[in-house]
Design an enzyme around this catalytic site. Structure first.
Site, PDB file in Angstrom:
ATOM      1  N   VAL A   1      35.982 -26.972  -3.313  1.00  0.00           N
ATOM      2  CA  VAL A   1      35.694 -28.364  -2.937  1.00  0.00           C
ATOM      3  C   VAL A   1      34.938 -28.419  -1.608  1.00  0.00           C
ATOM      4  CG1 VAL A   1      36.778 -30.534  -2.230  1.00  0.00           C
ATOM      5  CG2 VAL A   1      37.647 -29.303  -4.228  1.00  0.00           C
ATOM      6  N   GLY A   2      35.404 -27.649  -0.626  1.00  0.00           N
ATOM      7  CA  GLY A   2      34.749 -27.673   0.681  1.00  0.00           C
ATOM      8  C   GLY A   2      33.279 -27.286   0.574  1.00  0.00           C
TER       9      GLY A   2
ATOM     10  N   SER B   1      46.201 -35.418  -8.127  1.00  0.00           N
ATOM     11  CA  SER B   1      46.856 -36.309  -9.096  1.00  0.00           C
ATOM     12  C   SER B   1      48.324 -35.935  -9.317  1.00  0.00           C
ATOM     13  CB  SER B   1      46.114 -36.279 -10.430  1.00  0.00           C
ATOM     14  OG  SER B   1      46.069 -34.960 -10.940  1.00  0.00           O
ATOM     15  N   CYS B   2      48.738 -34.737  -8.883  1.00  0.00           N
ATOM     16  CA  CYS B   2      50.137 -34.332  -9.087  1.00  0.00           C
ATOM     17  C   CYS B   2      51.097 -35.057  -8.147  1.00  0.00           C
ATOM     18  CB  CYS B   2      50.299 -32.829  -8.967  1.00  0.00           C
ATOM     19  SG  CYS B   2      50.111 -32.264  -7.283  1.00  0.00           S
TER      20      CYS B   2
ATOM     21  N   ARG C   1      44.850 -33.269 -19.995  1.00  0.00           N
ATOM     22  CA  ARG C   1      44.340 -33.207 -18.618  1.00  0.00           C
ATOM     23  C   ARG C   1      42.943 -33.833 -18.561  1.00  0.00           C
ATOM     24  NH1 ARG C   1      48.845 -32.026 -18.052  1.00  0.00           N
ATOM     25  NH2 ARG C   1      49.802 -30.334 -16.890  1.00  0.00           N
TER      26      ARG C   1
HETATM   27  N1  LIG Z   1      41.078 -27.318  -7.504  1.00  0.00           N
HETATM   28  C1  LIG Z   1      41.553 -28.414  -8.061  1.00  0.00           C
HETATM   29  O1  LIG Z   1      41.639 -28.549  -9.306  1.00  0.00           O
HETATM   30  C2  LIG Z   1      41.995 -29.549  -7.194  1.00  0.00           C
HETATM   31  C3  LIG Z   1      41.914 -29.512  -5.813  1.00  0.00           C
HETATM   32  N2  LIG Z   1      42.324 -30.600  -5.086  1.00  0.00           N
HETATM   33  C4  LIG Z   1      42.302 -30.586  -3.633  1.00  0.00           C
HETATM   34  O2  LIG Z   1      41.040 -30.228  -3.119  1.00  0.00           O
HETATM   35  C5  LIG Z   1      41.196 -29.481  -1.902  1.00  0.00           C
HETATM   36  C6  LIG Z   1      40.423 -28.183  -1.984  1.00  0.00           C
HETATM   37  O3  LIG Z   1      40.803 -27.443  -3.119  1.00  0.00           O
HETATM   38  P1  LIG Z   1      39.938 -26.209  -3.637  1.00  0.00           P
HETATM   39  O4  LIG Z   1      38.600 -26.240  -3.022  1.00  0.00           O
HETATM   40  O5  LIG Z   1      40.088 -26.184  -5.096  1.00  0.00           O
HETATM   41  O6  LIG Z   1      40.766 -24.975  -3.036  1.00  0.00           O
HETATM   42  P2  LIG Z   1      40.204 -23.552  -2.606  1.00  0.00           P
HETATM   43  O7  LIG Z   1      41.362 -22.624  -2.672  1.00  0.00           O
HETATM   44  O8  LIG Z   1      38.985 -23.229  -3.372  1.00  0.00           O
HETATM   45  O9  LIG Z   1      39.785 -23.768  -1.095  1.00  0.00           O
HETATM   46  C7  LIG Z   1      40.721 -24.000  -0.086  1.00  0.00           C
HETATM   47  C8  LIG Z   1      40.114 -23.637   1.240  1.00  0.00           C
HETATM   48  O10 LIG Z   1      41.081 -23.900   2.271  1.00  0.00           O
HETATM   49  C9  LIG Z   1      41.041 -22.835   3.190  1.00  0.00           C
HETATM   50  N3  LIG Z   1      42.334 -22.662   3.847  1.00  0.00           N
HETATM   51  C10 LIG Z   1      43.546 -22.562   3.257  1.00  0.00           C
HETATM   52  N4  LIG Z   1      44.494 -22.370   4.186  1.00  0.00           N
HETATM   53  C11 LIG Z   1      43.867 -22.326   5.398  1.00  0.00           C
HETATM   54  C12 LIG Z   1      44.301 -22.125   6.715  1.00  0.00           C
HETATM   55  N5  LIG Z   1      45.588 -21.946   7.007  1.00  0.00           N
HETATM   56  N6  LIG Z   1      43.393 -22.132   7.709  1.00  0.00           N
HETATM   57  C13 LIG Z   1      42.079 -22.305   7.437  1.00  0.00           C
HETATM   58  N7  LIG Z   1      41.596 -22.506   6.191  1.00  0.00           N
HETATM   59  C14 LIG Z   1      42.485 -22.505   5.184  1.00  0.00           C
HETATM   60  C15 LIG Z   1      40.728 -21.610   2.352  1.00  0.00           C
HETATM   61  O11 LIG Z   1      40.229 -20.617   3.186  1.00  0.00           O
HETATM   62  P3  LIG Z   1      39.996 -19.091   2.731  1.00  0.00           P
HETATM   63  O12 LIG Z   1      38.649 -19.139   2.072  1.00  0.00           O
HETATM   64  O13 LIG Z   1      40.043 -18.329   3.982  1.00  0.00           O
HETATM   65  O14 LIG Z   1      41.124 -18.792   1.772  1.00  0.00           O
HETATM   66  C16 LIG Z   1      39.717 -22.171   1.374  1.00  0.00           C
HETATM   67  O15 LIG Z   1      38.415 -22.110   1.908  1.00  0.00           O
HETATM   68  C17 LIG Z   1      42.701 -29.283  -1.717  1.00  0.00           C
HETATM   69  O16 LIG Z   1      43.198 -30.240  -0.837  1.00  0.00           O
HETATM   70  C18 LIG Z   1      43.259 -29.547  -3.072  1.00  0.00           C
HETATM   71  O17 LIG Z   1      44.544 -30.076  -2.974  1.00  0.00           O
HETATM   72  C19 LIG Z   1      42.783 -31.736  -5.692  1.00  0.00           C
HETATM   73  C20 LIG Z   1      42.876 -31.819  -7.041  1.00  0.00           C
HETATM   74  C21 LIG Z   1      42.513 -30.738  -7.896  1.00  0.00           C
HETATM   75  C1  LIG Z   2      45.203 -29.611 -10.089  1.00  0.00           C
HETATM   76  C2  LIG Z   2      46.650 -29.426 -10.397  1.00  0.00           C
HETATM   77  O1  LIG Z   2      46.890 -28.121 -10.902  1.00  0.00           O
HETATM   78  C3  LIG Z   2      48.239 -27.792 -11.246  1.00  0.00           C
HETATM   79  O2  LIG Z   2      48.687 -28.560 -12.303  1.00  0.00           O
HETATM   80  P1  LIG Z   2      48.257 -28.410 -13.802  1.00  0.00           P
HETATM   81  O3  LIG Z   2      47.466 -29.599 -14.187  1.00  0.00           O
HETATM   82  O4  LIG Z   2      49.455 -28.153 -14.598  1.00  0.00           O
HETATM   83  O5  LIG Z   2      47.247 -27.194 -13.701  1.00  0.00           O
HETATM   84  P2  LIG Z   2      46.727 -25.942 -14.501  1.00  0.00           P
HETATM   85  O6  LIG Z   2      45.258 -26.057 -14.472  1.00  0.00           O
HETATM   86  O7  LIG Z   2      47.312 -24.700 -13.969  1.00  0.00           O
HETATM   87  O8  LIG Z   2      47.304 -26.094 -16.003  1.00  0.00           O
HETATM   88  C4  LIG Z   2      46.935 -27.152 -16.852  1.00  0.00           C
HETATM   89  C5  LIG Z   2      47.504 -26.952 -18.218  1.00  0.00           C
HETATM   90  O9  LIG Z   2      46.801 -25.866 -18.850  1.00  0.00           O
HETATM   91  C6  LIG Z   2      47.731 -24.956 -19.432  1.00  0.00           C
HETATM   92  N1  LIG Z   2      47.124 -23.628 -19.524  1.00  0.00           N
HETATM   93  C7  LIG Z   2      46.838 -22.982 -20.680  1.00  0.00           C
HETATM   94  N2  LIG Z   2      46.366 -21.766 -20.444  1.00  0.00           N
HETATM   95  C8  LIG Z   2      46.339 -21.642 -19.082  1.00  0.00           C
HETATM   96  C9  LIG Z   2      45.931 -20.589 -18.233  1.00  0.00           C
HETATM   97  O10 LIG Z   2      45.515 -19.520 -18.666  1.00  0.00           O
HETATM   98  N3  LIG Z   2      46.016 -20.819 -16.902  1.00  0.00           N
HETATM   99  C10 LIG Z   2      46.464 -22.009 -16.383  1.00  0.00           C
HETATM  100  N4  LIG Z   2      46.499 -22.178 -15.054  1.00  0.00           N
HETATM  101  N5  LIG Z   2      46.882 -23.018 -17.188  1.00  0.00           N
HETATM  102  C11 LIG Z   2      46.811 -22.833 -18.509  1.00  0.00           C
HETATM  103  C12 LIG Z   2      48.941 -25.057 -18.529  1.00  0.00           C
HETATM  104  O11 LIG Z   2      50.101 -24.563 -19.167  1.00  0.00           O
HETATM  105  C13 LIG Z   2      48.990 -26.568 -18.269  1.00  0.00           C
HETATM  106  O12 LIG Z   2      49.601 -27.230 -19.358  1.00  0.00           O
HETATM  107  C14 LIG Z   2      49.238 -28.137 -10.220  1.00  0.00           C
HETATM  108  O13 LIG Z   2      50.006 -27.003 -10.004  1.00  0.00           O
HETATM  109  C15 LIG Z   2      48.783 -28.917  -9.096  1.00  0.00           C
HETATM  110  O14 LIG Z   2      48.612 -28.050  -8.055  1.00  0.00           O
HETATM  111  C16 LIG Z   2      47.536 -29.688  -9.232  1.00  0.00           C
HETATM  112  O15 LIG Z   2      47.256 -30.533  -8.432  1.00  0.00           O
END
Ligand SMILES: NC(=O)C1=CN([C@@H]2O[C@H](COP(=O)(O)OP(=O)(O)OC[C@H]3O[C@@H](n4cnc5c(N)ncnc54)[C@H](OP(=O)(O)O)[C@@H]3O)[C@@H](O)[C@H]2O)C=CC1
Ligand SMILES: C[C@H]1O[C@H](OP(=O)(O)OP(=O)(O)OC[C@H]2O[C@@H](n3cnc4c(=O)[nH]c(N)nc43)[C@H](O)[C@@H]2O)[C@@H](O)[C@@H](O)C1=O
Length: 312
Positions: free
Chosen positions: A13-14, A106-107, A207
């Protein structure tokens, strides 16, 4: 030029936020890896913000993972996410930061929330157990912003994205979210000629998936509003079952074998479809179709195999 600190810029995301800020122009973009500031360290975070004096802070740094990681490491998820949120919000107030945008998820909404889930169903019934620790930390982040806005008159507000996907995703076989996990599993099955691929759970949970470019546009749209809601859902307003998702991924990857389910693995929340009417009412719409977005995600995975910067 507005000085904007995008935390977590190496993440999925960042990195999308940095690209979007660059496209929009008008921003002096500040980024800092963990080597410069560990956001779990209060003293280091406060000093960093005091030195750098950003005008806007976006909290996209977090401990993030899929259903397996969330349920295996709940202590890490609650501690690190509480620390990052509280250090960045209080550090921003101390450093005189005008505006903070906190990213949740959304969780935060109850496991059995009404569908689609409106913002005001927050804290109306119990959370899903597999991600309770993470959800509590994200609710705390949202509430920090809401209460700092109320008490200190600061424009600190939040966006709650649905499940996301896009370039730079985490393709770890166990700790990732479902889209990158299935891209990897179907790709490996195609390469090895496997007759079937097994997905976790029953395949029946539903989802909703949003591309990170659409999320990044939504974040900058929110940052342009003079009076944004305290928190707002960001999603597409449509969902699919996990089995349907697996069929989409199989088509995208070009895998033609059988798809099996494994009900011994957790399903998580049965459904979490966002009510996105509040954000759409302010003039934002997602643009990237699922077929196009998945094809791009698969290209990103292939680039990572070829030595790109994605996480494997
Ligand atoms: N991915 C998804 O499906 C979803 C994500 N979000 C939200 O979006 C945001 C970003 O998620 P996403 O980009 O997927 O996550 P990533 O894991 O891809 O990125 C997270 C980033 O945060 C940095 N970070 C974590 N801990 C620290 C720390 N202690 N100090 C400095 N930097 C840190 C990591 O750094 P480093 O590279 O060093 O590990 C990394 O660059 C989160 O708030 C998440 O909750 C919301 C809904 C769904
Ligand atoms: C973004 C969201 O992400 C997490 O919630 P989640 O929606 O449950 O995320 P998920 O992507 O891991 O799974 C979605 C669905 O998919 C199914 N599923 C099938 N096969 C695989 C599989 O191979 N890997 C994963 N991970 N899931 C699988 C799995 O069993 C589930 O039913 C939160 O922890 C929370 O942190 C949050 O905010």
């Amino acid at each position: 030029m507005k000085k904007i600190y995008i935390s977590g810029h190496r993440g999925m995301v960042g990195s999308a936020l940095v690209r979007e800020a660059g496209l929009r122009g008008g921003f002096d973009i500040l980024t800092a890896g963990r080597d410069r500031v560990d956001l779990c360290d209060q003293t280091a975070t406060f000093s960093f913000l005091e030195e750098e004096q950003p005008e806007i802070v976006v909290i996209a740094a977090a401990k993030v993972g899929g259903i397996h990681a969330n349920s295996t490491y709940p202590a890490d998820f609650i501690y690190e996410n509480l620390a990052i949120a509280s250090n960045l919000v209080e550090g921003s107030r101390r450093a005189g930061v005008e505006r903070v945008l906190f990213l949740g998820s959304s969780c935060i909404y109850p496991k059995l929330a009404p569908q689609p889930m409106p913002e005001d169903c927050l804290l109306t019934s119990p959370l899903e157990v597999t991600n309770e620790a993470y959800a509590i930390a994200k609710i705390a982040g949202l509430k920090l912003c809401q209460h700092y806005r109320a008490q200190h008159g600061l424009l600190y507000h939040s966006a709650m994205p649905t499940n996301l996907y896009g370039p730079g995703d985490n393709y770890h076989p166990e700790n990732s979210h479902v889209i990158p996990a299935l891209i990897r599993r179907f790709h490996e099955a195609k390469e090895s000629g496997a007759e079937s691929v097994t997905i976790w759970g029953t395949g029946t949970p539903r989802r909703e998936f949003l591309h990170t470019k659409d999320l990044a546009e939504a974040c900058f749209h929110l940052l342009e509003l003079d009076n944004p809601p305290d928190w707002v859902n960001v999603g597409v307003g449509e969902d699919v079952t996990i089995l349907e998702l697996a069929q989409w991924v199989a088509r995208t990857v070009g895998y033609q074998g059988e798809i099996l389910t494994d009900p011994s693995k957790p399903d998580g929340t049965p459904r979490k479809l966002m009510d996105v009417s509040r954000l759409k009412g302010t003039g934002w719409e997602p643009k990237i179709g699922f077929e196009e977005g998945l094809a791009e995600a698969y290209r990103d995975f292939q680039a990572s195999l070829a030595g790109g910067n994605a996480r494997l």
